[in-house]
Design a protein around this motif. Structure first.
Motif, mmCIF file in Angstrom:
data_model
loop_
_atom_site.group_PDB
_atom_site.id
_atom_site.type_symbol
_atom_site.label_atom_id
_atom_site.label_comp_id
_atom_site.label_asym_id
_atom_site.label_seq_id
_atom_site.Cartn_x
_atom_site.Cartn_y
_atom_site.Cartn_z
ATOM 1 N N LYS A 176 -72.777 29.304 29.817
ATOM 2 C CA LYS A 176 -71.858 30.104 28.123
ATOM 3 C C LYS A 176 -70.254 30.038 28.383
ATOM 4 N N SER A 177 -70.041 30.887 27.687
ATOM 5 C CA SER A 177 -68.468 30.612 27.181
ATOM 6 C C SER A 177 -68.012 31.757 26.429
ATOM 7 N N ASN A 178 -66.651 31.216 26.253
ATOM 8 C CA ASN A 178 -65.912 32.051 26.148
ATOM 9 C C ASN A 178 -65.445 32.494 25.097
ATOM 10 N N PHE A 179 -66.521 31.845 23.688
ATOM 11 C CA PHE A 179 -66.491 32.273 22.352
ATOM 12 C C PHE A 179 -67.984 32.755 22.037
ATOM 13 N N ASP A 180 -67.548 33.090 20.659
ATOM 14 C CA ASP A 180 -68.669 33.328 20.114
ATOM 15 C C ASP A 180 -69.524 32.310 19.083
ATOM 16 N N ARG A 181 -71.514 32.317 19.477
ATOM 17 C CA ARG A 181 -71.830 31.039 19.240
ATOM 18 C C ARG A 181 -73.546 32.190 18.693
ATOM 19 N N GLN A 182 -73.849 31.382 17.047
ATOM 20 C CA GLN A 182 -74.587 32.267 16.482
ATOM 21 C C GLN A 182 -76.101 31.402 17.221
ATOM 22 N N GLY A 183 -76.695 32.227 18.173
ATOM 23 C CA GLY A 183 -77.686 31.724 17.874
ATOM 24 C C GLY A 183 -78.461 30.430 18.643
ATOM 25 N N THR A 184 -78.687 29.859 19.578
ATOM 26 C CA THR A 184 -78.636 28.868 20.846
ATOM 27 C C THR A 184 -79.644 27.608 19.964
ATOM 28 N N VAL A 185 -80.498 27.800 18.309
ATOM 29 C CA VAL A 185 -81.296 26.237 18.200
ATOM 30 C C VAL A 185 -80.577 25.842 17.388
ATOM 31 N N ARG A 186 -80.401 24.366 17.151
ATOM 32 C CA ARG A 186 -80.081 23.062 16.760
ATOM 33 C C ARG A 186 -80.536 21.821 16.631
ATOM 34 N N TRP A 187 -80.461 21.185 15.540
ATOM 35 C CA TRP A 187 -81.319 20.262 14.777
ATOM 36 C C TRP A 187 -80.632 19.238 15.513
ATOM 37 N N LEU A 188 -81.157 18.050 16.151
ATOM 38 C CA LEU A 188 -80.528 17.295 16.539
ATOM 39 C C LEU A 188 -81.712 15.392 16.189
ATOM 40 N N SER A 189 -80.444 15.058 15.009
ATOM 41 C CA SER A 189 -81.571 13.798 14.092
ATOM 42 C C SER A 189 -81.204 12.626 15.126
ATOM 43 N N GLN A 190 -80.637 12.900 15.783
ATOM 44 C CA GLN A 190 -80.323 11.217 16.810
ATOM 45 C C GLN A 190 -80.283 11.745 18.168
ATOM 46 N N SER A 191 -81.233 11.365 19.586
ATOM 47 C CA SER A 191 -81.200 11.681 20.676
ATOM 48 C C SER A 191 -81.374 10.530 21.380
ATOM 49 N N SER A 192 -80.239 9.738 21.867
ATOM 50 C CA SER A 192 -81.001 7.710 21.892
ATOM 51 C C SER A 192 -79.744 7.416 22.803
#
Length: 274
Positions: A176-192
């Protein structure tokens, strides 16, 4: 040589400018300006106001945590029109060398369109996380890595890291954070993951990141390496979309913002130099 002064030339005409920054996060209480604490944003705003004698508001591409570092942070601000980019870099670095011992370095500066904003114009980022896996830590790496003692199953970790590639709901890894976010879906092109000697690095490139997301992903992968979780359990945590199912956060000391992406690129030649 100082920049144009309002008192000498009347009210300065300003241009929208992007700054490419690297910094050692150890002396600062994070990126975001704070009233009574030294921060990266606050230090830059003070530097610009002092060097160029103009009102200073600096917007970063993201708010790095206290103790986190950057080699490719981008910020946008307004600077006097007609000042060459090389002079912006030289004058700011002279001031920052004197005031914070070069803990912040302006690597480059560029004119950008008036509607450019370091955060809102960003199309993606690359973060890198560094772990030192050895009982002895060289002094130069103090608070620059996560110092892990004991053994880790690097094979299991290497199997776990790619689970995050593609589009996922990362709610399980979003503190949780103290600033707004728009949804929790993200796209990762690299995870290595890469390892050489005592150094382990995980690299994540995506179209956006949630608060403490990279640190939370790293902690979950290391838990697999510790034998306290399995690759299948990690996949289940991701699918659960529930922060309570996941372990805590890795320390900020190992986190680096490596690169910020824009279309078109703002600093097209810099990535190959790093």
């Amino acid at each position: 040589m100082k920049g144009p002064k309002e008192g000498d030339h009347g009210e300065a005409e300003l241009r929208n400018t992007a700054l490419l920054l690297s910094y050692d996060g150890r002396p600062f209480h994070g990126w975001q300006r704070l009233r009574d604490q030294e921060t990266v944003q606050g230090t830059l705003e003070e530097a610009i106001a002092e060097v160029f004698d103009v009102p200073s508001v600096v917007a970063g591409s993201g708010r790095t945590d206290r103790g986190a570092h950057a080699v490719g942070q981008v910020a946008s601000t307004r600077l006097p029109l007609g000042l060459p980019s090389e002079e912006v870099v030289r004058q700011l670095n002279e001031y920052l060398q004197e005031t914070v011992d070069g803990a912040i370095i302006v690597e480059n500066a560029a004119n950008v369109p008036e509607d450019f904003h370091a955060l809102h114009s960003c199309t993606g980022k690359t973060y890198r996380y560094a772990i030192w896996l050895n009982d002895e830590l060289p002094p130069e790496y103090e608070r620059r890595v996560w110092h892990v003692h004991g053994d880790l199953d690097l094979g299991a970790m290497a199997e776990a890291v790619p689970l995050f590639e593609g589009e996922h709901d990362f709610a399980s890894f979003a503190s949780k954070s103290n600033f707004d976010r728009q949804g929790t879906v993200r796209w990762l092109s690299q995870s290595s993951m890469f390892s050489e000697g005592p150094v382990i690095e995980m690299v994540f490139t995506g179209n956006g990141f949630l608060y403490k997301m990279v640190r939370n992903l790293v902690r979950a992968v290391v838990r697999v390496g510790e034998g306290r979780s399995s690759v299948d359990e990690l996949a289940s945590i991701l699918k659960a979309k529930d922060r309570r199912k996941a372990p805590g956060s890795a320390p900020a000391s190992g986190l680096y913002l490596d690169e910020v992406y824009y279309a078109p690129p703002v600093f097209p030649d810099e990535a190959s130099r790093r």
